[in-house]
Design a protein around this motif. Structure first.
Motif, PDB file in Angstrom:
ATOM      1  N   GLY A  62      14.784  -5.265   2.144  1.00 36.60           N
ATOM      2  CA  GLY A  62      13.435  -4.424   1.920  1.00 36.60           C
ATOM      3  C   GLY A  62      13.789  -3.088   1.418  1.00 36.60           C
ATOM      4  O   GLY A  62      13.179  -1.978   1.854  1.00 36.60           O
ATOM      5  N   GLY A  63      14.606  -2.939   0.534  1.00 31.43           N
ATOM      6  CA  GLY A  63      14.740  -1.460  -0.251  1.00 31.43           C
ATOM      7  C   GLY A  63      15.253  -0.562   0.776  1.00 31.43           C
ATOM      8  O   GLY A  63      14.630   0.543   0.844  1.00 31.43           O
ATOM      9  N   PHE A  64      16.237  -1.198   1.763  1.00 27.10           N
ATOM     10  CA  PHE A  64      16.772  -0.101   2.631  1.00 27.10           C
ATOM     11  C   PHE A  64      15.252   0.538   3.868  1.00 27.10           C
ATOM     12  O   PHE A  64      15.588   1.333   4.050  1.00 27.10           O
ATOM     13  CB  PHE A  64      17.363   1.146   2.250  1.00 27.10           C
ATOM     14  N   GLY A  65      14.294  -0.523   3.690  1.00 23.44           N
ATOM     15  CA  GLY A  65      13.392  -0.329   4.844  1.00 23.44           C
ATOM     16  C   GLY A  65      12.341   0.491   4.019  1.00 23.44           C
ATOM     17  O   GLY A  65      11.392   1.124   4.694  1.00 23.44           O
ATOM     18  N   MET A  66      12.067   0.323   2.696  1.00 20.12           N
ATOM     19  CA  MET A  66      10.746   1.212   2.185  1.00 20.12           C
ATOM     20  C   MET A  66       9.722   0.102   1.781  1.00 20.12           C
ATOM     21  O   MET A  66       8.829   0.839   1.482  1.00 20.12           O
ATOM     22  CB  MET A  66      11.212   2.038   1.031  1.00 20.12           C
ATOM     23  N   TYR A  67      10.034  -1.246   2.209  1.00 18.41           N
ATOM     24  CA  TYR A  67       8.826  -2.093   1.942  1.00 18.41           C
ATOM     25  C   TYR A  67       8.292  -2.698   2.805  1.00 18.41           C
ATOM     26  O   TYR A  67       8.070  -3.886   2.917  1.00 18.41           O
ATOM     27  CB  TYR A  67       9.373  -3.036   0.967  1.00 18.41           C
ATOM     28  N   ASN A  68       7.832  -1.724   4.024  1.00 16.94           N
ATOM     29  CA  ASN A  68       7.392  -2.393   5.225  1.00 16.94           C
ATOM     30  C   ASN A  68       6.237  -3.233   4.996  1.00 16.94           C
ATOM     31  O   ASN A  68       5.889  -4.392   5.655  1.00 16.94           O
ATOM     32  CB  ASN A  68       7.179  -1.239   6.222  1.00 16.94           C
ATOM     33  N   VAL A  69       5.154  -2.812   3.779  1.00 17.67           N
ATOM     34  CA  VAL A  69       3.959  -3.673   3.665  1.00 17.67           C
ATOM     35  C   VAL A  69       4.291  -4.606   2.474  1.00 17.67           C
ATOM     36  O   VAL A  69       3.174  -5.243   1.960  1.00 17.67           O
ATOM     37  CB  VAL A  69       2.889  -2.633   3.261  1.00 17.67           C
ATOM     38  N   GLY A  70       5.470  -4.854   2.167  1.00 17.32           N
ATOM     39  CA  GLY A  70       5.825  -5.936   1.100  1.00 17.32           C
ATOM     40  C   GLY A  70       5.941  -5.171  -0.275  1.00 17.32           C
ATOM     41  O   GLY A  70       5.224  -4.245  -0.374  1.00 17.32           O
ATOM     42  N   ARG A  71       6.621  -5.913  -1.112  1.00 16.42           N
ATOM     43  CA  ARG A  71       6.785  -5.223  -2.469  1.00 16.42           C
ATOM     44  C   ARG A  71       5.578  -5.446  -3.372  1.00 16.42           C
ATOM     45  O   ARG A  71       4.937  -6.641  -2.994  1.00 16.42           O
ATOM     46  CB  ARG A  71       7.894  -6.140  -3.265  1.00 16.42           C
ATOM     47  N   ASN A  72       5.220  -4.776  -3.995  1.00 16.60           N
ATOM     48  CA  ASN A  72       4.083  -4.833  -5.119  1.00 16.60           C
ATOM     49  C   ASN A  72       2.715  -5.147  -4.386  1.00 16.60           C
ATOM     50  O   ASN A  72       2.180  -6.026  -4.764  1.00 16.60           O
ATOM     51  CB  ASN A  72       4.421  -5.685  -6.046  1.00 16.60           C
ATOM     52  N   ASN A  73       2.610  -4.507  -3.151  1.00 12.35           N
ATOM     53  CA  ASN A  73       1.325  -4.769  -2.261  1.00 12.35           C
ATOM     54  C   ASN A  73      -0.021  -4.645  -3.249  1.00 12.35           C
ATOM     55  O   ASN A  73      -0.066  -3.458  -3.641  1.00 12.35           O
ATOM     56  CB  ASN A  73       1.155  -3.995  -0.937  1.00 12.35           C
ATOM     57  N   PRO A  74      -0.658  -5.464  -3.218  1.00 17.35           N
ATOM     58  CA  PRO A  74      -1.913  -5.489  -4.432  1.00 17.35           C
ATOM     59  C   PRO A  74      -3.021  -4.273  -3.808  1.00 17.35           C
ATOM     60  O   PRO A  74      -3.447  -3.649  -4.514  1.00 17.35           O
ATOM     61  CB  PRO A  74      -2.576  -6.518  -4.423  1.00 17.35           C
ATOM     62  N   ARG A  75      -2.889  -4.216  -2.495  1.00 16.28           N
ATOM     63  CA  ARG A  75      -3.936  -3.051  -1.899  1.00 16.28           C
ATOM     64  C   ARG A  75      -3.192  -1.607  -2.281  1.00 16.28           C
ATOM     65  O   ARG A  75      -4.253  -0.834  -2.580  1.00 16.28           O
ATOM     66  CB  ARG A  75      -4.489  -3.451  -0.409  1.00 16.28           C
ATOM     67  N   ILE A  76      -2.145  -1.502  -2.136  1.00 17.11           N
ATOM     68  CA  ILE A  76      -1.629  -0.197  -2.364  1.00 17.11           C
ATOM     69  C   ILE A  76      -1.643  -0.010  -4.037  1.00 17.11           C
ATOM     70  O   ILE A  76      -2.015   1.336  -4.256  1.00 17.11           O
ATOM     71  CB  ILE A  76      -0.042  -0.067  -1.861  1.00 17.11           C
ATOM     72  N   ARG A  77      -1.411  -0.989  -4.757  1.00 20.98           N
ATOM     73  CA  ARG A  77      -1.681  -0.789  -5.970  1.00 20.98           C
ATOM     74  C   ARG A  77      -3.062  -0.328  -6.650  1.00 20.98           C
ATOM     75  O   ARG A  77      -3.204   0.812  -7.395  1.00 20.98           O
ATOM     76  CB  ARG A  77      -1.014  -2.071  -6.850  1.00 20.98           C
ATOM     77  N   THR A  78      -3.924  -1.160  -5.972  1.00 21.45           N
ATOM     78  CA  THR A  78      -5.358  -0.520  -6.177  1.00 21.45           C
ATOM     79  C   THR A  78      -5.559   0.769  -5.914  1.00 21.45           C
ATOM     80  O   THR A  78      -6.280   1.530  -6.482  1.00 21.45           O
ATOM     81  CB  THR A  78      -6.341  -1.715  -5.417  1.00 21.45           C
ATOM     82  N   ALA A  79      -5.283   1.361  -4.786  1.00 26.43           N
ATOM     83  CA  ALA A  79      -5.288   2.597  -4.325  1.00 26.43           C
ATOM     84  C   ALA A  79      -4.794   3.410  -5.406  1.00 26.43           C
ATOM     85  O   ALA A  79      -5.420   4.703  -5.719  1.00 26.43           O
ATOM     86  CB  ALA A  79      -4.814   2.837  -2.856  1.00 26.43           C
ATOM     87  N   LEU A  80      -3.513   3.248  -5.758  1.00 30.08           N
ATOM     88  CA  LEU A  80      -2.954   4.183  -6.795  1.00 30.08           C
ATOM     89  C   LEU A  80      -3.533   4.227  -8.092  1.00 30.08           C
ATOM     90  O   LEU A  80      -3.877   5.277  -8.650  1.00 30.08           O
ATOM     91  CB  LEU A  80      -1.338   3.681  -7.001  1.00 30.08           C
ATOM     92  N   ILE A  81      -4.269   2.965  -8.780  1.00 31.47           N
ATOM     93  CA  ILE A  81      -4.838   2.915  -9.933  1.00 31.47           C
ATOM     94  C   ILE A  81      -6.028   3.865  -9.480  1.00 31.47           C
ATOM     95  O   ILE A  81      -6.593   4.456 -10.540  1.00 31.47           O
ATOM     96  CB  ILE A  81      -5.213   1.480 -10.131  1.00 31.47           C
TER      97      ILE A  81
END
Ligand code: PLP
Length: 455
Positions: A62-81
């Motif tokens: 998990g990237g040393f614990g940086m991917y708690n919500v999963g890799r490439n989480n689509p809802r985080i991506r949408t917020a960034l876009i």
């Protein structure tokens, strides 16, 4: 002029290991090649990584614990876009914008009432640096206590609080005023605090190096001792925060109310560098006590608006998917499935964890395999764990890690949306791999010799 053609650049990029080796770090690439981790990665999703040949790997690291919500989480991506498309003002520097305040409010709403202010940073170690500086200024004391074998980041202040020689030995002199006490030893802590000159006691609720849980009563006792001696109680949640242990913050397991809480890693869903120091109003007001001191500590990029947008989406994701409850349930399942390994294998000494922060510790077997164990321990202490991590990856396509320098401990920190079937697959592969490693076939001995040669 058009935008940079990332797709084209990536398609024509050639051998990234060669380029990385030439331009970034050849020794790291040597390590990857030796342990067989030199895959060409194509993409990632949730708890999986995919290489260019289309093989799927279960990511238990998990990237040393940086991917708690999963890799490439689509809802985080949408917020960034959305944040990019809104063309938000970005850092005005001499001005404030909405997103940092919204994230600060959302963080504090999930924390104990004692925590009332947030200082944003761009990494975990910077959040710890902020705790050190503000803790000293707020108490007008200089000493800092931390725990032996603790880890808080690698910049010089955090490093001065580090409890492992392999990180510190070549980088001295470290900062003055730092002392360490054994993790779990309240008497030693009380002795150090008695002089009433300690600004803060900095401690991980569960030590990441080796995955050591606190003895019963330790953290509560440490908090009480700190309160008694006017020392700030600083609980480092950089690795344990945001659902990792089956609670939003690990300190909730013991009902703690720290004065300072550094967080980072998963706060931005793994997309954007981020960190934050949550603190009591008393600490904040003691440092930021006048207009003259309004900018006492900070850095150019923090708070960064993309990190803030991702942070808001991440907190929402943890709530909406009930990832914290899911983690508690799957963590129990993982422990239940793996505790029997202690009886099944002489070489397994302990299995421990909380939520999805889990480790298995190996030790010298009493009878069969004892000589092989001694031989590989002589090559390099802790090497047996690497003999499990390497085939788990090459044969079972499961990414895990050794839990620290010279530690015979394998550790996992998977993305929290991992499924029960993934956990069962991991346990099956782990069991088969330990059985084989315990027999020490010739291929493993060869690997051990090469791996021990990594310098
Ligand atoms: N504190 C703890 C408990 C950590 O585990 C880490 C990183 O692993 C840090 C601080 C440092 O965080 P960063 O790597 O973002 O600087």
């Amino acid at each position: 002029m058009g935008a940079v053609d990332l797709r084209g650049l990536l398609a024509a990029s050639g051998d990234e290991h060669e380029r990385w080796s030439r331009t970034i770090n050849p020794q790291f690439v040597r390590v990857l090649r030796t342990i067989g981790f030199d895959r060409t990665w194509a993409r990632a999703e949730g708890a999986y990584l995919f290489d260019v040949d289309g093989n799927r790997y279960l990511d238990m690291l998990g990237g040393f614990g940086m991917y708690n919500v999963g890799r490439n989480n689509p809802r985080i991506r949408t917020a960034l876009i959305e944040a990019l498309e809104l063309e938000t003002p970005g850092s005005v520097q001499l001005g404030v914008t909405a997103l940092p305040g919204l994230l600060a409010e959302a963080l504090l709403a999930r924390a104990p009432a004692r925590l009332e202010r947030v200082l944003f940073t761009s990494s975990g170690t910077e959040a710890v640096e902020a705790a050190l500086k503000l803790g000293r200024a707020a108490t007008k004391r200089t000493r800092v206590l931390s725990a032996e074998h603790g880890f808080h980041g690698l910049t010089l202040g955090s490093l001065s609080a580090n409890g492992n020689d392999e990180f510190t030995s070549r980088f001295g002199p470290l900062l003055p005023g730092f002392d360490r006490v054994p993790f779990g030893d309240l008497d030693a802590l009380e002795q150090q605090l008695r002089s009433e000159d300690v600004a803060l006691f900095l401690v991980e609720p569960i030590q990441g190096k080796g995955v050591h849980l606190p003895p019963a009563g330790y953290l509560e006792g440490a908090q009480a001792l700190c309160r008694k001696s006017g020392t700030l109680f600083c609980v480092d949640e950089v690795q344990t925060g945001f659902g990792r242990t089956g609670r939003m913050f690990a300190f909730e397991h013991w009902g703690l109310e720290p004065d300072l809480v550094p967080v980072a890693k998963s706060l931005s869903g793994g997309y954007v560098p981020v960190g934050a120091l949550l603190m009591s109003r008393r600490v904040h007001e003691a440092v930021y006590d006048s207009m003259e001191n309004a900018l006492s500590h900070g850095s150019t990029f923090a708070p960064n608006e993309l990190a803030m947008a991702a942070g808001l989406a991440t907190l929402r994701e943890l709530d909406e998917q009930d990832l914290v409850g899911h983690t508690a349930r799957l963590g129990d399942h993982l422990l239940e499935r793996t505790r029997p390994l202690v009886d099944e294998f002489e070489v397994v000494r302990d299995v421990r964890g909380l939520g999805l922060m889990w480790a298995i510790e190996f030790g010298e077997p009493a009878s069969s395999g004892r000589l092989s164990w001694r031989m590989i321990e002589k090559m390099q202490p802790g090497l047996f764990a690497q003999l499990v991590v390497a085939p788990l990856f090459s044969e079972h396509h499961i990414l895990s890690q050794v839990a620290g320098h010279k530690l015979a401990v394998l550790k996992v920190l998977p993305p929290l949306p991992i499924g029960e079937q993934d956990i069962d697959d991991f346990v099956g592969a782990l069991t088969a791999t330990i059985a084989r490693a315990q027999r020490m076939p010739r291929s493993l001995t060869r690997f051990a010799l090469t791996a021990a040669g990594i310098r």
